[in-house]
Design an enzyme around this catalytic site. Structure first.
Site, PDB file in Angstrom:
ATOM      1  N   GLU A   3      -7.152  -5.679   3.689  1.00  0.00           N
ATOM      2  CA  GLU A   3      -7.314  -6.871   2.841  1.00  0.00           C
ATOM      3  C   GLU A   3      -8.468  -6.721   1.850  1.00  0.00           C
ATOM      4  OE1 GLU A   3      -5.281  -9.283   2.392  1.00  0.00           O
ATOM      5  OE2 GLU A   3      -3.930  -8.685   4.010  1.00  0.00           O
TER       6      GLU A   3
ATOM      7  N   PRO B 150       0.481   5.861  -0.178  1.00  0.00           N
ATOM      8  CA  PRO B 150      -0.457   6.951   0.091  1.00  0.00           C
ATOM      9  C   PRO B 150      -1.449   7.196  -1.040  1.00  0.00           C
ATOM     10  CG  PRO B 150       1.744   7.566   0.827  1.00  0.00           C
ATOM     11  CD  PRO B 150       1.883   6.249   0.123  1.00  0.00           C
TER      12      PRO B 150
ATOM     13  N   ARG C 148     -28.320 -10.396  34.338  1.00  0.00           N
ATOM     14  CA  ARG C 148     -28.811  -9.054  34.650  1.00  0.00           C
ATOM     15  C   ARG C 148     -30.336  -9.060  34.783  1.00  0.00           C
ATOM     16  NH1 ARG C 148     -27.931  -3.909  36.615  1.00  0.00           N
ATOM     17  NH2 ARG C 148     -28.712  -2.283  35.215  1.00  0.00           N
TER      18      ARG C 148
ATOM     19  N   GLY D   6     -25.594  -2.005  27.907  1.00  0.00           N
ATOM     20  CA  GLY D   6     -25.810  -0.620  28.301  1.00  0.00           C
ATOM     21  C   GLY D   6     -24.484   0.092  28.526  1.00  0.00           C
ATOM     22  N   GLY D   7     -24.452   0.981  29.499  1.00  0.00           N
ATOM     23  CA  GLY D   7     -23.245   1.758  29.765  1.00  0.00           C
ATOM     24  C   GLY D   7     -22.023   0.910  30.076  1.00  0.00           C
TER      25      GLY D   7
ATOM     26  N   THR E 225       0.815  -1.215   0.000  1.00  0.00           N
ATOM     27  CA  THR E 225       0.000   0.000   0.000  1.00  0.00           C
ATOM     28  C   THR E 225       0.851   1.268   0.000  1.00  0.00           C
ATOM     29  OG1 THR E 225      -1.706  -1.196   1.220  1.00  0.00           O
ATOM     30  CG2 THR E 225      -1.858   1.198   1.202  1.00  0.00           C
TER      31      THR E 225
END
Length: 387
Positions: free
Chosen positions: A367, A128, A272, A343-344, A126
């Site tokens: 890839e 730029p 929970r 949740g949080g 790769t």
């Protein structure tokens, strides 16, 4: 069709999973906190991986690897994929299969030291200005007598900072095609420390902390012809022959992380309680679990199908693209839903979910992006009809 696993595959899965949970999981928090992978830790795990027969397991037996068939190798990759990427990729290294394309002398210098854990390799394509369009690369190798002189820049080169050498793809000429001139590509081995070759720090990445990328710069870097991998202008032939299953490797590691995220979500849904009952009994949560399991199984089947076909010699580009596309997009979905269920707490670093969620993002890019995979699939559909 028979979907059962062999005894050997069952053993590969259980051995690798046990190793990951015992030897890799304990180091994840430190890497996530610091963004740094301690090489003393790498050496410690590396020795244990060799003792367990897990090091370089992707390679053929005749060079010291495990000689796994593609499907079994993908099951091994799935289990490794549960852990922090830097840990499993560096400490339980899998040298690039492209090293098998080298001459006997090149194998002695590059392949066998990697198999023994004495060296690391990296692959540099790769640039730029040339990501998905590799034939648009501008870095060049110019022949000068018995040498080649390399100039240009590569970036996003994974773990190049610790690599002892790079397998570099350079433009060595042009050819006319129906779509205009395209670069002819040649592959080379370039040792770290070669004059004119420098490795500098790359970019900070939100995904895979501890797994670094680098920028490679070539400024009149002279290397002998003996360090050419394959033939002049035949770099893509080498890559296509030896790197064909890398998309499946990405897919497999995504399966492992998704399975880990789903396991956390299921356990939390059973433990929970809200409004007097387990949250898993609420349809809003239970349907999420069902959809997560469905998507994970679909991605598993696509990946195992492509892996099996790879060994039969019947795999198509579309098969591998479908597996990579499905698994990477599935991981993003499963990670996001797992966090929603928690949740949080899902976003706190006490759990691996926020890491899995962050890490998932790069999988749809490297890839071959999701868009490139869709292009490959649609092209295979349309080509028989002249499209």
């Amino acid at each position: 069709m028979h979907f059962g696993l062999t005894e050997e595959q069952e053993m590969i899965i259980s051995t690798t999973r046990s190793f990951v949970e015992k030897e890799l999981y304990p180091h994840e928090a430190e890497i996530e906190r610091t963004g740094h992978l301690d090489m003393d830790v790498v050496r410690e795990i590396q020795a244990k991986a060799m003792e367990a027969g897990l090091y370089a397991a992707n390679m053929p037996e005749d060079v010291g690897g495990a000689g796994l068939d593609t499907l079994s190798w993908l099951m091994y990759e799935k289990e490794l994929g549960r852990a922090n990427y830097a840990l499993h990729w560096t400490a339980v290294a899998r040298p690039s299969n492209i090293l098998m394309a080298g001459t006997d002398e090149q194998k002695e210098k590059y392949l066998y030291p990697c198999m023994k854990g004495e060296k690391w390799d990296c692959l540099a394509m790769t640039e730029p200005g040339a990501g998905s369009d590799l034939r648009g690369m501008t870095a060049t190798a110019r022949q000068d007598g018995d040498d080649f002189i390399l100039n240009g820049t590569k970036h996003f080169i994974s773990h190049a900072d610790i690599a002892d050498f790079s397998i570099v793809f350079m433009a060595t000429g042009e050819e006319d095609t129906p779509r205009g001139k395209k670069k002819l590509i040649t592959a080379f081995f370039v040792d770290k420390g070669t004059p004119g070759f420098s490795v500098r720090d790359g970019y900070q990445n939100v995904s895979h902390r501890g797994y670094t990328n680098a920028v490679l710069e070539f400024d009149d870097c002279r290397i002998p012809r003996s360090q050419m991998l394959g033939e002049v202008h035949k770099g893509f032939d080498v890559a296509n022959t030896w790197l064909g299953a890398t998309r499946l490797q990405v897919a497999a590691t995504c399966l492992g992380r998704a399975e880990r995220a789903l396991q956390h979500a299921v356990e939390y849904s059973a433990e929970r309680k809200q409004f007097g009952q387990q949250i898993g009994k609420f349809q809003g949560v239970s349907f999420k679990l069902a959809d997560m399991a469905l998507e994970l199984k679909a991605a598993n089947l696509l990946t195992w199908d492509a892996g099996w076909k790879f060994d039969q010699g019947t795999v198509t580009e579309s098969d591998m693209s479908m597996a990579k596309l499905k698994a990477t997009e599935m991981l993003a979905f499963v990670a996001d839903e797992a966090i929603q269920i928690h949740g949080g707490m899902g976003l706190m670093d006490e759990l691996p979910l926020e890491r899995i969620w962050r890490d998932a993002r790069v999988e749809r890019i490297w890839e071959g992006t999701s868009e490139i995979q869709r292009h490959i699939i649609s092209r295979e559909l349309l080509r028989p009809l002249g499209g």
